[in-house]
Scaffold this motif. Structure first.
Motif, PDB file in Angstrom:
ATOM      1  N   THR A  21      32.490  59.250   9.460  1.00 58.27           N
ATOM      2  CA  THR A  21      31.352  58.711   8.716  1.00 58.27           C
ATOM      3  C   THR A  21      31.739  58.352   7.285  1.00 58.27           C
ATOM      4  OG1 THR A  21      30.673  60.981   8.201  1.00 58.27           O
ATOM      5  CG2 THR A  21      29.602  59.909  10.078  1.00 58.27           C
ATOM      6  N   LYS A  22      32.969  58.638   6.893  1.00 58.34           N
ATOM      7  CA  LYS A  22      33.462  58.243   5.577  1.00 58.34           C
ATOM      8  C   LYS A  22      34.280  56.953   5.658  1.00 58.34           C
ATOM      9  CE  LYS A  22      33.476  62.913   3.700  1.00 58.34           C
ATOM     10  NZ  LYS A  22      34.286  63.998   3.078  1.00 58.34           N
ATOM     11  N   GLN A  23      34.178  56.278   6.813  1.00 57.37           N
ATOM     12  CA  GLN A  23      34.868  55.005   7.014  1.00 57.37           C
ATOM     13  C   GLN A  23      33.904  53.982   7.605  1.00 57.37           C
ATOM     14  OE1 GLN A  23      37.955  57.088   9.408  1.00 57.37           O
ATOM     15  NE2 GLN A  23      39.430  55.870   8.222  1.00 57.37           N
ATOM     16  N   VAL A  24      34.010  52.754   7.135  1.00 49.64           N
ATOM     17  CA  VAL A  24      33.190  51.661   7.673  1.00 49.64           C
ATOM     18  C   VAL A  24      34.124  50.593   8.229  1.00 49.64           C
ATOM     19  CG1 VAL A  24      31.498  49.865   7.180  1.00 49.64           C
ATOM     20  CG2 VAL A  24      31.302  52.097   6.077  1.00 49.64           C
ATOM     21  N   VAL A  25      33.976  50.301   9.515  1.00 48.31           N
ATOM     22  CA  VAL A  25      34.800  49.296  10.181  1.00 48.31           C
ATOM     23  C   VAL A  25      34.134  47.931   9.993  1.00 48.31           C
ATOM     24  CG1 VAL A  25      35.780  48.544  12.375  1.00 48.31           C
ATOM     25  CG2 VAL A  25      35.577  50.994  11.868  1.00 48.31           C
ATOM     26  N   ILE A  26      34.844  47.002   9.364  1.00 52.18           N
ATOM     27  CA  ILE A  26      34.344  45.639   9.166  1.00 52.18           C
ATOM     28  C   ILE A  26      34.841  44.791  10.326  1.00 52.18           C
ATOM     29  CG2 ILE A  26      34.194  43.701   7.563  1.00 52.18           C
ATOM     30  CD1 ILE A  26      33.045  46.343   6.477  1.00 52.18           C
ATOM     31  N   HIS A  27      33.920  44.234  11.095  1.00 56.56           N
ATOM     32  CA  HIS A  27      34.313  43.574  12.348  1.00 56.56           C
ATOM     33  C   HIS A  27      33.399  42.392  12.654  1.00 56.56           C
ATOM     34  CE1 HIS A  27      30.895  45.126  14.818  1.00 56.56           C
ATOM     35  NE2 HIS A  27      30.873  46.034  13.863  1.00 56.56           N
ATOM     36  N   ASP A  28      33.795  41.622  13.657  1.00 56.59           N
ATOM     37  CA  ASP A  28      32.970  40.534  14.181  1.00 56.59           C
ATOM     38  C   ASP A  28      31.957  41.148  15.145  1.00 56.59           C
ATOM     39  OD1 ASP A  28      33.253  37.241  14.741  1.00 56.59           O
ATOM     40  OD2 ASP A  28      32.296  38.388  16.327  1.00 56.59           O
ATOM     41  N   ASN A  29      30.675  40.791  15.011  1.00 54.57           N
ATOM     42  CA  ASN A  29      29.669  41.462  15.832  1.00 54.57           C
ATOM     43  C   ASN A  29      29.559  40.903  17.249  1.00 54.57           C
ATOM     44  OD1 ASN A  29      28.077  39.147  15.770  1.00 54.57           O
ATOM     45  ND2 ASN A  29      26.540  39.981  14.385  1.00 54.57           N
TER      46      ASN A  29
END
Length: 549
Positions: A141-149
């Motif tokens: 929860t201390k990481q956010v994955v930036i991705h194509d939805n």
């Protein structure tokens, strides 16, 4: 000279056969190597063995349909045990997330999974399932994955929220927003450059290559609008696994008795990570995340009791809802997706596409409100099934809480929780933990515990409770809650004015009408006017009893 592929492959497999004798050595020795694994073996695996394994398995998977490689024929039975051992070491993410889901041995032939238990696992959904496995077991929860939805195998970057410069929630949101804006800019540039690879930066080439793998057209003009951030769940899942030990055996019993697959009891890992008090921003509550409208079909939900927060009662409700969905749709992928999107919505999807295939619906249905959450609900469930079927591999050693032990007593009167705590020598903390369905107003004694409510108390304390409950003064226990009159609020009328009119108190009016604040009334609203409480000792037992709400 023409290359005889079959001959080359045969020679290659013959050489591999000589490695068969390593099986016993590997199985016996690797388990003793964990202390030096990270410092010596892991770097070797990442630089040499993992790329080698990827190449071999990619080759075998590619040509399996043509040449039907038989594992036993070439003495390749050593590969699965070695792979299993490699997968058991959580440090080797590349192997675990790249090879693991693709490899299984079925009837001696290399194949991919096509189902998990009774649930179909379409190949078209594999990228989504793999994405959610990473979210559940790799990122916290201390990481956010930036991705194509849409193309979930396209991950641009991972934003670490644990930095010293990201202390406030606002700072964390800004860090995620900056990452999203950065990749929107890159995608805008790629749209301009088309297929001119020479004009691209190294990072642009990397993103261009990712899109070429998933789409013949490469980067499309909508890609920059599909960038999304997904918070990791590994730490929440580990906590949820531990908490699930309190309820999972009873939940499985409920589903077995309903003739439903017990694997469905893993849905709360997707919905709430087994957080009893979980609330979504749209108002869904509890382990199973029931919305109020749906929950009221199966449970009591009011200002005094919210059974969505009771793990067992909500499980019974979920079993009924899933059974109803399956009876209507006759497909577990559709029934599970309907749990999120509604059975009516899935019926509309079937009618629009003229298909009952879950992959078709996920990839092609463009119905109202069928967005990211609905499209991914079934893949999330499959991912949860996979990681929960091998907890040690994905999460290491997790100690599960023991099953919750308690006694049950029927509260025969309307009574305040404060009196239960005072006279029956129980702690508020224990009662809160065992009775999550009771609302805060009950614990603050703004509302009474409903008559005939089944209260859970610490195991072994039932006899003592019954003795002490009888000692609560009869003047503090009530057989019924009577409301003499009702009042329709007039324009500009205040609660204090109404209280004065009926010779009662503002507090009594708020309690009778479940008002959190005195200014919550509005013109036209009908209020209950509290009369006298009927004590438990009253002889007029045939009076009609009314509940608080």
């Amino acid at each position: 000279m023409k290359l005889d592929f079959r001959k080359v492959l045969s020679e290659f497999l013959t050489r591999l056969r000589s490695l068969f004798t390593l099986q016993k050595i590997v199985v016996k020795s690797l388990t003793r190597l964990r202390p030096i694994w990270v410092s010596h073996i892991d770097p070797f695996l990442r630089s040499r063995l993992i790329p080698f394994c990827k190449s071999i398995y990619s080759l075998l998977i590619t040509f399996d349909d043509r040449i039907k490689i038989k594992w036993s024929k070439y003495g390749l039975t050593f590969i699965p045990p070695i792979l299993a051992i490699l997968l058991s070491y959580s440090e080797i993410d590349d192997v675990k997330y790249t090879l693991g889901p693709y490899i299984s041995i079925m009837e001696g032939t290399l194949t991919r999974k096509t189902e998990i238990g009774p649930f179909p696992y379409p190949d078209e959904l594999r990228p989504q399932v793999e994405f959610w496995k990473k979210i559940f077991s790799k990122y916290t929860t201390k990481q956010v994955v930036i991705h194509d939805n849409w193309y979930l195998d396209i991950i641009y970057t991972v934003v670490d929220l644990d930095g010293d410069d990201l202390r406030s929630e606002a700072d964390k949101r800004k860090a995620v927003d900056r990452a999203i804006e950065k990749y929107k800019g890159i995608l805008t540039e790629l749209e301009k450059k088309g297929d001119n690879v020479d004009a691209m930066t190294e990072e642009e080439k990397k993103i261009y290559a990712m899109f070429k793998k998933v789409s013949e057209n490469g980067v499309d003009k909508e890609a920059k609008d599909r960038i999304r951030g997904q918070i990791g769940q590994r730490d929440r899942m580990i906590k949820g696994i531990a908490t699930s030990g309190r309820y999972i055996a009873e939940m499985e019993r409920i589903f077995r008795e309903a003739n439903l697959p017990v694997e469905l009891t893993r849905l709360p890992f997707v919905e709430s990570a087994f957080n009893t008090y979980a609330y979504s921003f749209v108002g869904a509550a509890g382990l199973w995340q029931f919305m109020k409208y749906t929950g009221k079909m199966y449970m009591r939900i009011d200002n005094v009791v919210d059974e969505r927060r009771d793990p067992i009662k909500s499980t019974i409700a979920a079993a009924k809802l899933l059974a109803a969905n399956y009876k209507l749709l006759n497909s577990w992928p559709l029934a599970i997706t309907a749990y999120n999107h509604g059975a009516g919505g899935i019926q509309k999807a079937i009618a629009q596409l003229k298909s009952r295939d879950i992959a078709d619906i996920i990839q092609k249905y463009n119905g109202e409100n069928f967005g990211f959450a609905s499209r991914n609900f079934y893949p999330e469930f499959l991912a949860a099934l996979e990681v929960m079927s091998d907890i040690k591999t994905y999460f290491g050693d997790v100690v599960m809480d023991p099953p919750l032990q308690y006694d049950e007593v029927v509260i025969k009167d309307y009574v305040k929780m404060s009196d239960i705590i005072k006279y029956c020598s129980l702690s508020e903390e224990d009662l809160r933990e065992l009775n999550p369905a009771l609302r805060e107003g009950v614990f603050s004694s703004r509302y009474m515990i409903p008559k005939n409510y089944v209260l859970k108390i610490p195991a072994g304390s039932k006899a003592d409770f019954e003795t002490k409950y009888a000692m609560i003064p009869s003047s503090q226990k009530f057989a019924s809650l009577n409301f003499d009159k009702t009042h329709k609020v007039k324009q500009g009328q205040s609660l204090s004015a109404i209280a004065k009119l009926y010779k009662t108190s503002v507090k009594a009016l708020m309690s009778a009408n479940s008002l959190k604040k005195p200014n919550m009334i509005k013109a036209g609203q009908v209020l209950k006017i509290p009369g006298k409480l009927s004590p438990a000792s009253a002889t007029d037992e045939d009076k009609e009893e009314k509940k608080e709400s």
